[in-house]
Structures are given as C-alpha cells and as structure tokens.
Enzyme design. Structure first.
Site, short mmCIF file in Angstrom:
data_model
loop_
_atom_site.label_atom_id
_atom_site.label_comp_id
_atom_site.label_asym_id
_atom_site.label_seq_id
_atom_site.Cartn_x
_atom_site.Cartn_y
_atom_site.Cartn_z
N GLU A 104 31.53 30.77 43.78
CA GLU A 104 32.44 31.12 42.69
C GLU A 104 31.83 32.16 41.75
OE1 GLU A 104 35.32 30.47 42.91
OE2 GLU A 104 35.78 28.41 43.52
N HIS A 122 32.36 25.31 35.49
CA HIS A 122 33.53 25.16 36.37
C HIS A 122 33.45 23.80 37.04
CE1 HIS A 122 36.35 25.54 39.61
NE2 HIS A 122 35.42 25.70 40.54
N HIS A 124 35.85 20.43 39.23
CA HIS A 124 37.04 19.96 39.93
C HIS A 124 37.45 18.61 39.34
CE1 HIS A 124 36.09 22.42 43.86
NE2 HIS A 124 36.16 23.17 42.77
N TYR A 143 46.36 17.91 19.39
CA TYR A 143 46.04 19.08 18.58
C TYR A 143 44.73 19.76 18.95
CZ TYR A 143 43.05 15.93 15.78
OH TYR A 143 42.09 15.05 15.37
N HIS A 184 42.98 23.36 41.90
CA HIS A 184 41.55 23.68 42.04
C HIS A 184 40.71 22.96 40.99
CE1 HIS A 184 38.45 27.10 42.90
NE2 HIS A 184 37.84 25.98 42.54
N TYR A 239 35.50 23.49 10.14
CA TYR A 239 35.09 22.13 10.52
C TYR A 239 33.59 22.06 10.79
CZ TYR A 239 34.90 17.77 13.19
OH TYR A 239 34.60 16.52 13.64
#
Length: 243
Positions: A104, A122, A124, A143, A184, A239
């Site tokens: 990837e 990344h 799955h 939110y 994916h 925040y």
C-alpha cells in the site's frame, strides 16, 4: 486473503533475492530514523493488540525528513526488529532496508506528497470496513467527526496497492484527516504516530456506534447536522492543555 499471501511472497522474495540479509539499500539508518522505526513498530503492534488489524492486513508509516519509514510487506509485526527498518524516498525509491515495503505504499506516499502529514495508519478494522460497504459517507452519529475534519467520506473501491486507490483516497481525504476505503478499511494521518493512531481508533469507534444504533429493530438513530459538527470543530480548536 490473496493480498496477504502476495505480501508474504514479496517479503520472502526480498529475503531470497540478490541482496544478502542485513545488506541495506543505499545507506545506513540515521539515529533519528532508528528512533522513529522503534515508535513505528510499537504503533503497528498496537493496531494488532487493540483489534484494528488481523495478521499483516494493515500498515503504518512515519516521515523523517524526506524519508518515509514503512512497515514491510507480509511480515508479522511481532517479528519486526531494528534490522528490519525499511525506508523509501518520496519518489518511492527504496533507500533503507532489505525487505520489500508494504504493497500500500502508493497511498502512504500520496498523503505525504499532498499534505503536511508526518505519520499514516491504515487498517482493516472490522466495524469501519463494514460501514465502508454500506454507505458513501459515515452518518453523523457523533460530534467527534469534527476531530477528523467533518463528515467521513468513503473512497470508491479500487484494487489494493494501485494508483487508482491512492487517487480515490486523496479525494475522500480533502479537508479531512481520515477516510474509509470501500470494502477495504480505514486510513488516517497526523503530525505524529500517536495522533494518526488515535484518529484511526476514533473512526472505528464511531463506525461501531452507528452500526450498533442502526441495528435496533423499528428505530433509526438520530443524526447531527453538518452545522452542529462544524460548531464542535470550532470548540475543539481550544481543547486540551495549554503550553
């Protein structure tokens, strides 16, 4: 699991090819790269222990200057050692290590070229992958979508490891720090590995909440408006602790 089998073959071929194990591409790792690799491996292992990845189905990268350190293809994270450090330039040319980079890699490099990201995760993840197969955008169930830049889009499906997938992903990431990849998984980026990981975990949690709320017979979950989420986005700017 064709992706995993192909990844494992690539890793095996890398070990059995013309290079000797331990012989590095191009140059030796610099101290800051070795330190970043240690953090990358810890993050990759965390994706497994916290249930976001099964086997070698995800990948992690971190940028150090003009070098991108990335998990190698098809190698279980619990077997990675300092000697397995794998790095490429922003052009994709391998500059560090003996193992084949993740399949990837096009997605990771596309993010680094287009954004100021310093880390990419990344996965799955189960709930996120399920949602990616159901809707073109994660409904605004919570939110905290604001923490990812707004409504989370789903990038249209394309074969893993292709430039087409990388391009679909970039469009879905416009003004966002995370998106879903249809049928994916997920991808998220941040200025640190911790931030990229936290955004990944937050996305998986929101997907789980929506799936859970949607599963109650006869009831439909209430959703927030984009305006309500945008208001939270403004509040999130201040925040946390100052200093």
């Amino acid at each position: 699991m064709a992706e995993e089998r192909q990844d494992r073959r690539g890793a095996r071929d890398a070990r059995e090819g013309s290079q000797e194990v331990g012989e590095s591409w191009g140059r030796s790792a610099r101290p800051e790269e070795a330190e970043a690799w240690e953090a990358l491996v810890a993050t990759a292992r965390r994706t497994v222990t916290e249930g976001l990845v099964v086997g070698t189905s995800g990948n992690v990268s971190v940028r150090v200057g003009d070098t991108v350190l990335v998990t190698p293809s098809g190698v279980p994270y619990d077997r990675l050692t300092p000697d397995d450090l794998t790095g490429v330039g922003l052009d994709g040319e391998q500059v560090l290590g003996t193992l084949v980079p993740t399949s990837e890699l096009p997605m990771h490099l596309a993010i680094y070229r287009a954004t100021d990201a310093e880390a990419v995760v990344h996965t799955h993840a189960v709930h996120a992958t399920a949602v990616s197969a159901l809707v073109p955008e994660l409904p605004l169930i919570h939110y905290m979508a604001a923490a990812l830049g707004g409504p989370v889009r789903v990038a249209p499906y394309a074969t893993y490891g292709t430039q087409e997938l990388a391009e679909n992903m970039l469009r879905a990431l416009t003004d966002r720090t995370a998106c879903l990849l249809q049928n994916h998984g997920t991808i998220a980026h941040g200025t640190t590995l911790d931030q990229a990981y936290d955004r990944t975990a937050q996305l998986e949690w929101m997907c789980r909440v929506w799936l859970t709320a949607s599963s109650v017979p006869g009831l439909a979950p209430s959703l927030l408006s984009e305006e309500q989420v945008a208001e939270v986005g403004e509040r999130l700017r201040g925040y946390g602790q100052r200093g």
